[in-house]
Design a protein around this motif. Structure first.
Motif, PDB file in Angstrom:
ATOM      1  N   THR A   1       0.857  -1.184   0.000  1.00 14.40           N
ATOM      2  CA  THR A   1       0.000   0.000   0.000  1.00 14.40           C
ATOM      3  C   THR A   1       0.886   1.224   0.000  1.00 14.40           C
ATOM      4  N   ALA A   2       0.367   2.317  -0.493  1.00 14.35           N
ATOM      5  CA  ALA A   2       1.167   3.536  -0.574  1.00 14.35           C
ATOM      6  C   ALA A   2       1.132   4.282   0.749  1.00 14.35           C
ATOM      7  N   GLY A   3       2.259   4.950   1.048  1.00 15.84           N
ATOM      8  CA  GLY A   3       2.285   5.906   2.145  1.00 15.84           C
ATOM      9  C   GLY A   3       2.242   5.291   3.520  1.00 15.84           C
ATOM     10  N   GLY A   4       2.831   4.115   3.738  1.00 17.28           N
ATOM     11  CA  GLY A   4       2.872   3.538   5.066  1.00 17.28           C
ATOM     12  C   GLY A   4       3.693   4.401   6.002  1.00 17.28           C
ATOM     13  N   ALA A   5       3.359   4.395   7.304  1.00 16.13           N
ATOM     14  CA  ALA A   5       4.048   5.246   8.262  1.00 16.13           C
ATOM     15  C   ALA A   5       5.341   4.589   8.715  1.00 16.13           C
ATOM     16  N   LEU A   6       6.312   5.393   9.196  1.00 20.69           N
ATOM     17  CA  LEU A   6       7.560   4.882   9.743  1.00 20.69           C
ATOM     18  C   LEU A   6       7.334   4.361  11.144  1.00 20.69           C
ATOM     19  N   THR A   7       8.247   3.449  11.561  1.00 18.54           N
ATOM     20  CA  THR A   7       8.191   2.990  12.933  1.00 18.54           C
ATOM     21  C   THR A   7       8.762   4.047  13.870  1.00 18.54           C
ATOM     22  N   ALA A   8       9.521   5.031  13.321  1.00 18.61           N
ATOM     23  CA  ALA A   8       9.994   6.173  14.096  1.00 18.61           C
ATOM     24  C   ALA A   8       9.449   7.433  13.439  1.00 18.61           C
TER      25      ALA A   8
ATOM     26  N   ARG B 269      -2.862  -4.389   9.700  1.00 18.64           N
ATOM     27  CA  ARG B 269      -2.876  -3.038   9.158  1.00 18.64           C
ATOM     28  C   ARG B 269      -1.633  -2.245   9.551  1.00 18.64           C
ATOM     29  N   GLY B 270      -0.635  -2.923  10.130  1.00 17.72           N
ATOM     30  CA  GLY B 270       0.565  -2.214  10.567  1.00 17.72           C
ATOM     31  C   GLY B 270       1.573  -2.044   9.444  1.00 17.72           C
ATOM     32  N   THR B 271       2.505  -1.118   9.623  1.00 15.38           N
ATOM     33  CA  THR B 271       3.540  -0.875   8.614  1.00 15.38           C
ATOM     34  C   THR B 271       4.652  -1.896   8.756  1.00 15.38           C
ATOM     35  N   PHE B 272       5.276  -2.218   7.645  1.00 12.55           N
ATOM     36  CA  PHE B 272       6.408  -3.118   7.698  1.00 12.55           C
ATOM     37  C   PHE B 272       7.608  -2.391   8.279  1.00 12.55           C
ATOM     38  N   PRO B 273       8.459  -3.081   9.043  1.00 13.98           N
ATOM     39  CA  PRO B 273       9.567  -2.419   9.741  1.00 13.98           C
ATOM     40  C   PRO B 273      10.722  -2.113   8.801  1.00 13.98           C
ATOM     41  N   SER B 274      11.622  -1.258   9.297  1.00 15.57           N
ATOM     42  CA  SER B 274      12.871  -0.999   8.588  1.00 15.57           C
ATOM     43  C   SER B 274      13.724  -2.265   8.591  1.00 15.57           C
ATOM     44  N   PHE B 275      14.571  -2.429   7.553  1.00 17.18           N
ATOM     45  CA  PHE B 275      15.469  -3.582   7.508  1.00 17.18           C
ATOM     46  C   PHE B 275      16.748  -3.183   6.790  1.00 17.18           C
TER      47      PHE B 275
END
Length: 455
Positions: free
Chosen positions: A37-44, A146-152
């Motif tokens: 999906t577009a525009g997911g939020a950051l974990t920070a 519905r959560g954003t995928f984390p940084s990797f």
């Protein structure tokens, strides 16, 4: 007319309906792990963006089973390196961090930890072009519905082949998931290349010093002239011939000019009784990068024999500089396909014997070819070593182990002994070896040749 009452559903049909819904839910769960999906939020918070973070448009294609069309979103990426000032021939370790993936979980189903394995590319530009393959571990925190995928983060290496500024930009990446189904979600840079995130400036590696000299005689009385012949010097260069005593230049000195082929031959008159070797060099002062030697030279004692006395002499014959190996085949430890990592082992012990006498030290270096195997190549720069050396009791010299690091095709020092007023002895050199095998290297046997050179 009254409405006809509906026939109650039989328990068997109700059970089949629940089972069918369960299968559909299971399929959706497996497919939706990386639906985009577009525009997911950051974990920070977005305000916490680090230096080097760049945004670039990304085209992501969910697994077909998800039934979701491709999505054009924005990825935030960051490139870091272990050194920004390498030399040609050095191996640079690159880390590609996807700070903000253009992907999120489109379902209400929570995803468990450690199901995501990322791979990708880093684009090189400027003085050196191409791409670097990077891969990350199978590790992620749980992702809520519905959560954003984390940084990797993903890492890889490349060998510097040209001097100058080399730019590094984030490239395409793919997230593989192993949860119920094995699925890939590729995300490509919409308008490549992405903005530059990091730059390294590579220095040129000076060519190997192949200058060499020979003497017409190994000894002479004070005031005698010895002919010094040289090769592989800079054509037309002024070359200084000089006496040496250990690490110090003596009063004996002369100059010659190299011919168009870099060769020369000229006399050096040796008066200083402290002279124990002869060197030749270009420039204003001795430099091992632009010089040759020292070659041993003995100033003979010409003190007159008193009346009624006899002068007794003997000769100590100079030997050679040599090495032997305890074996010629090393079997490194196996690694797993898909994981890769360190394939380790130990170099067979190398014994160095320096029986030349005189002031010259020695250097033992090694270089390795690429490791070739079934349909793939592991670059030479992936092999690193941690050298060690030992000096036999009574040896005039003391050996020094080379630095730990990459061996590569350009080579590295395993062990050495410095120039000194008196050198020689017996030494043993060893090294712990580690070959960094990239993840998903095709299964099979890979081999390279490590060549050791003693000078």
């Amino acid at each position: 007319m009254g409405q006809k009452p509906q026939k109650p559903q039989t328990p068997q049909r109700s059970q089949r309906s629940r089972s069918s819904r369960g299968r559909r839910r299971l399929a959706l769960l497996g497919a939706a792990v990386l639906a985009v999906t577009a525009g997911g939020a950051l974990t920070a918070p977005a305000s916490a963006a680090a230096a080097g973070d760049v945004d670039f448009p990304t085209h992501c294609v969910p697994p077909p089973i998800a039934g979701i069309p491709p999505i054009d979103g924005t990825t935030t990426g960051r490139i870091t390196v272990n050194t920004t000032s390498p030399r040609v021939g050095d191996t640079v370790t690159v880390t590609y961090t996807v700070v903000k993936p253009a992907a999120s979980n489109p379902t209400d189903i929570a995803l468990p930890a450690d199901i995501m394995t990322p791979t990708g590319k880093v684009t090189l530009g400027g003085a050196q072009t191409g791409s670097v393959t990077v891969a990350g571990p199978k590790k992620n925190p749980p992702v809520p519905g519905r959560g954003t995928f984390p940084s990797f983060s993903m890492t890889g290496t490349f060998t510097v082949t040209a001097p100058g500024a080399i730019t590094l930009s984030p490239g395409d990446y793919t997230i593989h998931t192993s949860y119920i189904l094995e699925l890939d979600t590729p995300c490509t840079v919409t308008d490549p290349p992405a903005p530059v995130s990091e730059t390294v400036t590579a220095a040129d590696n000076p060519p190997a010093n192949t200058r060499a000299i020979t003497l017409s005689s190994a000894s002479g009385a004070p005031g005698a002239a010895v002919t010094v012949s040289g090769s592989d010097f800079t054509p037309g260069a002024t070359v200084t011939l000089a006496g040496r005593s250990g690490g110090t230049q003596t009063a004996d000195r002369a100059t010659v000019t190299a011919d168009a082929q870099g060769n020369f031959s000229g006399p050096l008159t040796v008066n200083d009784r402290a002279t124990s070797g002869v060197v030749a060099y270009e420039g204003a002062a001795w430099s091992p990068d632009k010089g040759a030697g020292p070659v041993a030279y003995v100033v003979l004692d010409d003190t007159p024999v008193p009346d009624g006395s006899q002068k007794l002499t003997t000769t100590v014959k100079a030997g050679t500089l040599s090495m032997t190996q305890a074996g010629d085949t090393v079997s490194l430890s196996a690694v797993d396909y898909g994981t890769g990592g360190a394939s380790t082992g130990a170099l067979h012990t190398v014994t160095v014997k320096d029986f030349r006498g005189g002031p010259a030290g020695w250097s033992l270096t090694g270089k390795v070819t690429d490791f070739t195997g079934p349909g793939a190549t592991i670059p030479a720069g992936k092999l690193s070593w941690t050298p060690a050396c030992a000096t036999a009791p009574g040896s005039p010299s003391t050996c020094q182990a080379g630095s730990a690091g990459a061996v590569g095709s350009a080579g590295a020092t395993l062990a050495s002994a410095p120039d000194a007023a008196r050198t020689g002895g017996e030494f043993t050199a060893d090294a712990r070896l580690s070959l960094d095998v990239p993840a998903f290297t095709p299964p099979g046997s890979y081999s390279g040749v490590l060549t050791l050179t003693l000078t």
